[in-house]
Design a protein around this motif. Sequence first.
Motif, PDB file in Angstrom:
ATOM      1  N   ASN A  75       0.816  -1.210   0.000  1.00  0.00           N
ATOM      2  CA  ASN A  75       0.000   0.000   0.000  1.00  0.00           C
ATOM      3  C   ASN A  75       0.854   1.267   0.000  1.00  0.00           C
ATOM      4  O   ASN A  75       0.399   2.323   0.437  1.00  0.00           O
ATOM      5  CB  ASN A  75      -0.938  -0.001   1.207  1.00  0.00           C
ATOM      6  CG  ASN A  75      -1.895  -1.168   1.156  1.00  0.00           C
ATOM      7  OD1 ASN A  75      -2.355  -1.559   0.103  1.00  0.00           O
ATOM      8  ND2 ASN A  75      -2.172  -1.729   2.308  1.00  0.00           N
ATOM      9  N   MET A  76       2.056   1.175  -0.510  1.00  0.00           N
ATOM     10  CA  MET A  76       2.985   2.298  -0.489  1.00  0.00           C
ATOM     11  C   MET A  76       2.375   3.554  -1.124  1.00  0.00           C
ATOM     12  O   MET A  76       2.553   4.659  -0.615  1.00  0.00           O
ATOM     13  CB  MET A  76       4.291   1.944  -1.197  1.00  0.00           C
ATOM     14  CG  MET A  76       5.343   3.030  -1.088  1.00  0.00           C
ATOM     15  SD  MET A  76       6.862   2.649  -1.964  1.00  0.00           S
ATOM     16  CE  MET A  76       7.340   1.100  -1.248  1.00  0.00           C
ATOM     17  N   PHE A  82      -1.072   9.957   1.550  1.00  0.00           N
ATOM     18  CA  PHE A  82      -1.407  10.501   2.864  1.00  0.00           C
ATOM     19  C   PHE A  82      -0.331  11.482   3.340  1.00  0.00           C
ATOM     20  O   PHE A  82      -0.644  12.605   3.749  1.00  0.00           O
ATOM     21  CB  PHE A  82      -1.582   9.369   3.882  1.00  0.00           C
ATOM     22  CG  PHE A  82      -1.736   9.863   5.294  1.00  0.00           C
ATOM     23  CD1 PHE A  82      -2.880  10.564   5.669  1.00  0.00           C
ATOM     24  CD2 PHE A  82      -0.745   9.650   6.229  1.00  0.00           C
ATOM     25  CE1 PHE A  82      -3.027  11.032   6.968  1.00  0.00           C
ATOM     26  CE2 PHE A  82      -0.884  10.113   7.534  1.00  0.00           C
ATOM     27  CZ  PHE A  82      -2.025  10.806   7.904  1.00  0.00           C
ATOM     28  N   LEU A  83       0.921  11.057   3.268  1.00  0.00           N
ATOM     29  CA  LEU A  83       2.014  11.929   3.717  1.00  0.00           C
ATOM     30  C   LEU A  83       2.111  13.196   2.866  1.00  0.00           C
ATOM     31  O   LEU A  83       2.395  14.277   3.384  1.00  0.00           O
ATOM     32  CB  LEU A  83       3.341  11.168   3.701  1.00  0.00           C
ATOM     33  CG  LEU A  83       3.470  10.051   4.727  1.00  0.00           C
ATOM     34  CD1 LEU A  83       4.730   9.235   4.462  1.00  0.00           C
ATOM     35  CD2 LEU A  83       3.471  10.596   6.146  1.00  0.00           C
ATOM     36  N   PHE A  98       3.915  10.294  11.699  1.00  0.00           N
ATOM     37  CA  PHE A  98       3.329   9.174  10.967  1.00  0.00           C
ATOM     38  C   PHE A  98       4.421   8.325  10.304  1.00  0.00           C
ATOM     39  O   PHE A  98       4.299   7.104  10.243  1.00  0.00           O
ATOM     40  CB  PHE A  98       2.320   9.668   9.930  1.00  0.00           C
ATOM     41  CG  PHE A  98       0.967   9.952  10.513  1.00  0.00           C
ATOM     42  CD1 PHE A  98       0.068   8.923  10.765  1.00  0.00           C
ATOM     43  CD2 PHE A  98       0.587  11.252  10.812  1.00  0.00           C
ATOM     44  CE1 PHE A  98      -1.181   9.181  11.306  1.00  0.00           C
ATOM     45  CE2 PHE A  98      -0.663  11.528  11.349  1.00  0.00           C
ATOM     46  CZ  PHE A  98      -1.548  10.490  11.600  1.00  0.00           C
ATOM     47  N   LEU A  99       5.471   8.976   9.809  1.00  0.00           N
ATOM     48  CA  LEU A  99       6.595   8.227   9.233  1.00  0.00           C
ATOM     49  C   LEU A  99       7.207   7.276  10.253  1.00  0.00           C
ATOM     50  O   LEU A  99       7.576   6.143   9.926  1.00  0.00           O
ATOM     51  CB  LEU A  99       7.673   9.184   8.719  1.00  0.00           C
ATOM     52  CG  LEU A  99       7.551   9.641   7.283  1.00  0.00           C
ATOM     53  CD1 LEU A  99       8.543  10.763   6.996  1.00  0.00           C
ATOM     54  CD2 LEU A  99       7.761   8.498   6.320  1.00  0.00           C
ATOM     55  N   ASN A 105       6.097  -0.276  11.428  1.00  0.00           N
ATOM     56  CA  ASN A 105       5.282  -1.316  10.792  1.00  0.00           C
ATOM     57  C   ASN A 105       5.864  -1.778   9.461  1.00  0.00           C
ATOM     58  O   ASN A 105       5.175  -2.433   8.674  1.00  0.00           O
ATOM     59  CB  ASN A 105       3.850  -0.798  10.596  1.00  0.00           C
ATOM     60  CG  ASN A 105       3.106  -0.715  11.899  1.00  0.00           C
ATOM     61  OD1 ASN A 105       2.678  -1.729  12.432  1.00  0.00           O
ATOM     62  ND2 ASN A 105       2.961   0.487  12.437  1.00  0.00           N
ATOM     63  N   ASN A 106       7.128  -1.416   9.217  1.00  0.00           N
ATOM     64  CA  ASN A 106       7.835  -1.784   7.978  1.00  0.00           C
ATOM     65  C   ASN A 106       7.078  -1.355   6.720  1.00  0.00           C
ATOM     66  O   ASN A 106       7.002  -2.093   5.740  1.00  0.00           O
ATOM     67  CB  ASN A 106       8.122  -3.288   7.936  1.00  0.00           C
ATOM     68  CG  ASN A 106       9.057  -3.703   9.037  1.00  0.00           C
ATOM     69  OD1 ASN A 106      10.054  -3.034   9.308  1.00  0.00           O
ATOM     70  ND2 ASN A 106       8.733  -4.799   9.715  1.00  0.00           N
ATOM     71  N   CYS A 107       6.519  -0.161   6.763  1.00  0.00           N
ATOM     72  CA  CYS A 107       5.730   0.340   5.642  1.00  0.00           C
ATOM     73  C   CYS A 107       6.106   1.773   5.284  1.00  0.00           C
ATOM     74  O   CYS A 107       5.252   2.665   5.240  1.00  0.00           O
ATOM     75  CB  CYS A 107       4.241   0.266   5.984  1.00  0.00           C
ATOM     76  SG  CYS A 107       3.627  -1.415   6.121  1.00  0.00           S
ATOM     77  N   LEU A 108       7.344   2.001   5.018  1.00  0.00           N
ATOM     78  CA  LEU A 108       7.793   3.333   4.625  1.00  0.00           C
ATOM     79  C   LEU A 108       7.458   3.601   3.161  1.00  0.00           C
ATOM     80  O   LEU A 108       7.430   2.674   2.353  1.00  0.00           O
ATOM     81  CB  LEU A 108       9.298   3.470   4.830  1.00  0.00           C
ATOM     82  CG  LEU A 108       9.764   3.612   6.274  1.00  0.00           C
ATOM     83  CD1 LEU A 108      11.277   3.565   6.349  1.00  0.00           C
ATOM     84  CD2 LEU A 108       9.250   4.908   6.870  1.00  0.00           C
ATOM     85  N   PRO A 109       7.230   4.868   2.835  1.00  0.00           N
ATOM     86  CA  PRO A 109       7.051   5.205   1.423  1.00  0.00           C
ATOM     87  C   PRO A 109       8.369   5.054   0.691  1.00  0.00           C
ATOM     88  O   PRO A 109       9.428   5.014   1.315  1.00  0.00           O
ATOM     89  CB  PRO A 109       6.595   6.665   1.467  1.00  0.00           C
ATOM     90  CG  PRO A 109       7.135   7.188   2.740  1.00  0.00           C
ATOM     91  CD  PRO A 109       7.154   6.030   3.694  1.00  0.00           C
ATOM     92  N   GLY A 110       8.309   4.984  -0.604  1.00  0.00           N
ATOM     93  CA  GLY A 110       9.517   4.811  -1.406  1.00  0.00           C
ATOM     94  C   GLY A 110      10.376   6.057  -1.453  1.00  0.00           C
ATOM     95  O   GLY A 110       9.967   7.133  -1.020  1.00  0.00           O
ATOM     96  N   PRO A 111      11.558   5.928  -2.012  1.00  0.00           N
ATOM     97  CA  PRO A 111      12.504   7.048  -2.079  1.00  0.00           C
ATOM     98  C   PRO A 111      11.975   8.234  -2.884  1.00  0.00           C
ATOM     99  O   PRO A 111      12.374   9.366  -2.651  1.00  0.00           O
ATOM    100  CB  PRO A 111      13.748   6.458  -2.723  1.00  0.00           C
ATOM    101  CG  PRO A 111      13.365   5.131  -3.248  1.00  0.00           C
ATOM    102  CD  PRO A 111      12.097   4.713  -2.583  1.00  0.00           C
TER     103      PRO A 111
END
Length: 114
Positions: A75-76, A82-83, A98-99, A105-111
């Motif tokens: 769900n990236m 959202f961010l 939130f980050l 939860n091992n769900c960071l957005p991509g680079p």
Amino acid sequence: MELNMVCYSLLSAIFREENQTSKALEFYHKIKAKINPDGDTFVILFEGWEREGNVSKAKITFGEMITRIGWSPLNMSAYVAFLSTMVCWSQADEAIKFLQVMKGNNCLPGPKFF
């Protein structure tokens, strides 16, 4: 066409009308019991809240997303949407909080987001 795709198309069409994200959210609430939402469903809503500048609704929608579909690296795009809403409307400090939760939860957005 798959039923989910039809619903996403309708949701997207409602969202694209100016300041109609609340109507898109109403539609989502009507279909969520019959059709499982996914990250793309929430991307549409986050983009609407960003366009309307409604950070509080974006936060509520984020909570709904986590409740409905949980945490998943798949769900990236939803996390990024959202961010982006948070940052766009001068909520960078909140976005960092939130980050940190996302990282836990091992769900960071991509680079690309950074």
